[in-house]
Design a protein around this motif. Structure first.
Motif, PDB file in Angstrom:
ATOM      1  N   GLY A   1      35.763  42.191  37.603  1.00  0.00           N
ATOM      2  CA  GLY A   1      36.055  42.607  38.974  1.00  0.00           C
ATOM      3  C   GLY A   1      35.745  44.070  39.240  1.00  0.00           C
TER       4      GLY A   1
ATOM      5  N   GLN B   1      34.423  28.173  34.466  1.00  0.00           N
ATOM      6  CA  GLN B   1      34.817  28.954  33.285  1.00  0.00           C
ATOM      7  C   GLN B   1      34.657  28.106  32.021  1.00  0.00           C
TER       8      GLN B   1
ATOM      9  N   MET C   1      22.598  30.865  27.645  1.00  0.00           N
ATOM     10  CA  MET C   1      22.503  30.415  29.035  1.00  0.00           C
ATOM     11  C   MET C   1      23.004  31.510  29.962  1.00  0.00           C
TER      12      MET C   1
ATOM     13  N   GLN D   1      43.918  32.509  31.735  1.00  0.00           N
ATOM     14  CA  GLN D   1      43.793  32.758  33.178  1.00  0.00           C
ATOM     15  C   GLN D   1      44.747  31.879  33.968  1.00  0.00           C
TER      16      GLN D   1
ATOM     17  N   PRO E   1      42.721  43.532  36.091  1.00  0.00           N
ATOM     18  CA  PRO E   1      42.275  44.597  36.994  1.00  0.00           C
ATOM     19  C   PRO E   1      41.175  44.121  37.930  1.00  0.00           C
ATOM     20  N   ALA E   2      41.346  44.420  39.207  1.00  0.00           N
ATOM     21  CA  ALA E   2      40.325  44.173  40.228  1.00  0.00           C
ATOM     22  C   ALA E   2      39.867  42.730  40.313  1.00  0.00           C
ATOM     23  N   ASN E   3      40.674  41.807  39.829  1.00  0.00           N
ATOM     24  CA  ASN E   3      40.263  40.400  39.932  1.00  0.00           C
ATOM     25  C   ASN E   3      40.469  39.927  41.374  1.00  0.00           C
TER      26      ASN E   3
ATOM     27  N   LEU F   1      29.450  33.861  35.945  1.00  0.00           N
ATOM     28  CA  LEU F   1      30.490  33.156  35.187  1.00  0.00           C
ATOM     29  C   LEU F   1      31.006  33.944  34.001  1.00  0.00           C
ATOM     30  N   LEU F   2      31.297  35.208  34.220  1.00  0.00           N
ATOM     31  CA  LEU F   2      31.968  35.971  33.166  1.00  0.00           C
ATOM     32  C   LEU F   2      33.403  35.473  33.047  1.00  0.00           C
ATOM     33  N   PHE F   3      33.995  35.691  31.874  1.00  0.00           N
ATOM     34  CA  PHE F   3      35.407  35.352  31.699  1.00  0.00           C
ATOM     35  C   PHE F   3      36.227  36.453  32.378  1.00  0.00           C
ATOM     36  N   ASN F   4      36.922  36.067  33.446  1.00  0.00           N
ATOM     37  CA  ASN F   4      37.535  37.071  34.317  1.00  0.00           C
ATOM     38  C   ASN F   4      38.671  37.854  33.674  1.00  0.00           C
TER      39      ASN F   4
ATOM     40  N   PHE G   1      23.849  32.224  33.995  1.00  0.00           N
ATOM     41  CA  PHE G   1      24.111  31.451  35.206  1.00  0.00           C
ATOM     42  C   PHE G   1      23.852  32.252  36.473  1.00  0.00           C
TER      43      PHE G   1
ATOM     44  N   ASN H   1      25.705  32.437  39.100  1.00  0.00           N
ATOM     45  CA  ASN H   1      26.894  33.176  39.550  1.00  0.00           C
ATOM     46  C   ASN H   1      27.634  33.840  38.382  1.00  0.00           C
TER      47      ASN H   1
END
Ligand SMILES: Nc1ncnc2c1ncn2[C@@H]1O[C@H](COP(=O)(O)OP(=O)(O)OP(=O)(O)O)[C@@H](O)[C@H]1O
Ligand SMILES: [Mg+2]
Lengths: 214, 255
Positions: free
Chosen positions: B139, A112, B85, A134, A211-213, B91-94, B87, B89
């Motif tokens: 997600g 991240q 950039m 987070q 949500p949905a994480n 790498l979004l901010f979750n 990536f 995978n």
């Protein structure tokens, strides 16, 4: 003496129990968070120092630390038993809270952070806007555990003479000779405090959940 | 004479005694799409990481336009703003919605107002075909959608060049197409792109140049036609044959 009077005598100590908790917990959180940030982002030497801090404070019984810190602190500055006890417990708790925050930071960091830096955020901005939001969410469950521990450990300040729940239970037990009843009443009040707080934090966790994480 | 946006001269990177690559030169011209191919562990990702300064090369220089970004007094954060950039995978901010992901750099790095940032972010999501998913969290998105948000997030900064590190290799075969489609469109719109990928169909069709890297060296580079049909080195032919076979098969299996 009836049960009501009994409980209400002991319950008057709740204000001290809550007071100690409300000082120790945020103090521990503030110190713990700062130290955790230093631990994770401060480089090798700082990391070692933080590790040392954590190892020492977690390796000694809280009551022993309470006495040491109380007498050390009250030698330097003139503090009441209440304040000295609360701050001492805060320092003890800071070591545990540091580990909680550190674990959460490490779980989020890495990728991240990389993604945040890649769009041009500075390190501090990345911590502030990407990692911390987070990490806070991840930290709530273990933190709520620590909250319960601090509420319960607040009973330790009875040893310094602060008239909190346990102390008052002790007093009324001695004067009424109803030992079991006195300590059961104390236990009930502690239990309710811990139970309600944990429920509250549980709700907070659900409310903040992403949500949905996964 | 086309003008290079990115100039790499005599680059060397090692981890301890382990030399990843050395004497590496590469120019990327404005509007060009370059596809880098090569076996695993060759240093392709390391090269991209050097370009956006996520890691420091040990020797050599990199210029972005007329700025030497490898020089000591160069502001890293400023450089990264201009280099997008993407990536492997995603790498979004979750903790942020698709919109929030794209907006973050606009409000915090470019210091745009909230409203202006929202408008621009929505335009970028539109560009990757995801305007209707603006309020979704990572997600709640498929891998392909997540990667497209990742592309929109990078595009929002108006980069001079976009780097892609195997943008489709973490995706289920049926989701690869939508991401490649977005990249194809970007290339057509004149974006300068440096793409590490095993998607030979994309390379053949979109690349202006294909660069074959092996063991830390650029073995050969040329147009798709040269590389696929008249490679100078047997290694190039071998590798291209193998990879086309391998990845072509995977797709057939999926179909
Ligand atoms: N941080 C690091 N420390 C030490 N060695 C590293 C580090 N990062 C990469 N390497 C090594 O550098 C070499 C090149 O890695 P790199 O990821 O750039 O290869 P790649 O061409 O992208 O491979 P792949 O196709 O598998 O992604 C590998 O041998 C890897 O082990
Ligand atoms: Mg790689």
């Amino acid at each position: 003496m009836n049960l009501n009077q009994f409980i209400s005598y002991i319950a008057q100590g709740t204000i001290y129990t809550v007071g100690v908790t409300l000082i120790a917990l945020p103090a521990g959180l503030l110190i713990g968070t700062i130290l955790a940030l230093l631990y994770v982002y401060g480089g090798k030497v700082t990391g070692r120092l933080m590790n040392l801090y954590s190892t020492i404070f977690r390796g000694i019984p809280p009551l022993v630390l309470l006495f040491i810190l109380f007498f050390a602190v009250s030698k330097g500055i003139n503090l009441s038993a209440f304040w000295a006890g609360s701050l001492s417990l805060g320092i003890v708790s800071s070591a545990y809270q540091m580990e909680i925050v550190r674990g959460a930071l490490l779980a989020v960091s890495g990728d991240q952070m990389k993604a945040a830096r890649a769009i041009g955020l500075s390190r501090l901005q990345a911590i502030r806007y990407v990692v911390l939001p987070q990490a806070v969410r991840l930290a709530i469950p273990p933190w709520s555990n620590e909250v319960a521990i601090v509420i319960k450990d607040s009973s330790l300040v009875y040893a310094l003479g602060v008239p909190e729940i346990l102390r008052r239970a002790q007093l009324i037990a001695a004067s009424s000779q109803q030992y079991l009843l006195a300590y059961l009443s104390a236990a009930l009040i502690y239990f309710l405090l811990v139970f309600l707080t944990t429920r509250l934090l549980n709700r907070l966790e659900n409310k903040l959940a992403i949500p949905a994480n996964p | 004479m086309p003008k290079p946006i990115l100039t790499i001269k005599n680059l060397r990177k090692s981890y301890g005694d382990h030399v990843i690559f050395e004497h590496l030169d590469l120019d990327v011209n404005e509007g060009e799409t370059i596809v880098i191919i090569g076996p695993s562990g060759t240093g392709k990702s390391t090269l991209l990481r050097c370009i956006n300064l996520l890691t420091r090369p040990n020797e050599g220089q990199i210029w972005l336009d007329d700025t030497e970004i490898t020089s000591k007094n160069c502001n890293e954060d400023l450089v990264r703003q201009h280099i997008g950039m993407v990536f492997q995978n995603f790498l979004l901010f979750n903790h942020l919605t698709a919109l929030g992901n794209v907006k973050l750099g606009l409000t915090r790095v470019k210091k745009m107002s909230d409203q202006a940032a929202t408008e621009k972010a929505l335009r970028e999501l539109e560009r990757v075909g995801l305007a209707d998913k603006a309020g979704h969290y990572p997600g709640q998105l498929s891998g392909g959608q997540q990667q497209r948000v990742g592309i929109a997030r990078a595009l929002a900064m108006d980069p001079r060049i976009m780097l892609f590190d195997e943008p489709t290799s973490a995706l289920d075969p049926e989701l690869i197409g939508e991401v490649l489609e977005v990249m194809r469109k970007l290339a057509k719109d004149g974006m300068t792109m440096l793409v590490v990928t095993h998607e030979m169909g994309f390379a053949r069709e979109v690349a202006d140049r294909i660069v074959f890297m092996e063991k830390g060296y650029i073995v050969e580079e040329g147009s798709p036609n040269e590389m696929f049909n008249h490679p100078k080195f047997p290694r190039t032919r071998e590798f291209l044959w193998k990879i086309t076979e391998l990845y072509g098969k995977k797709k057939e299996d999926a179909a």
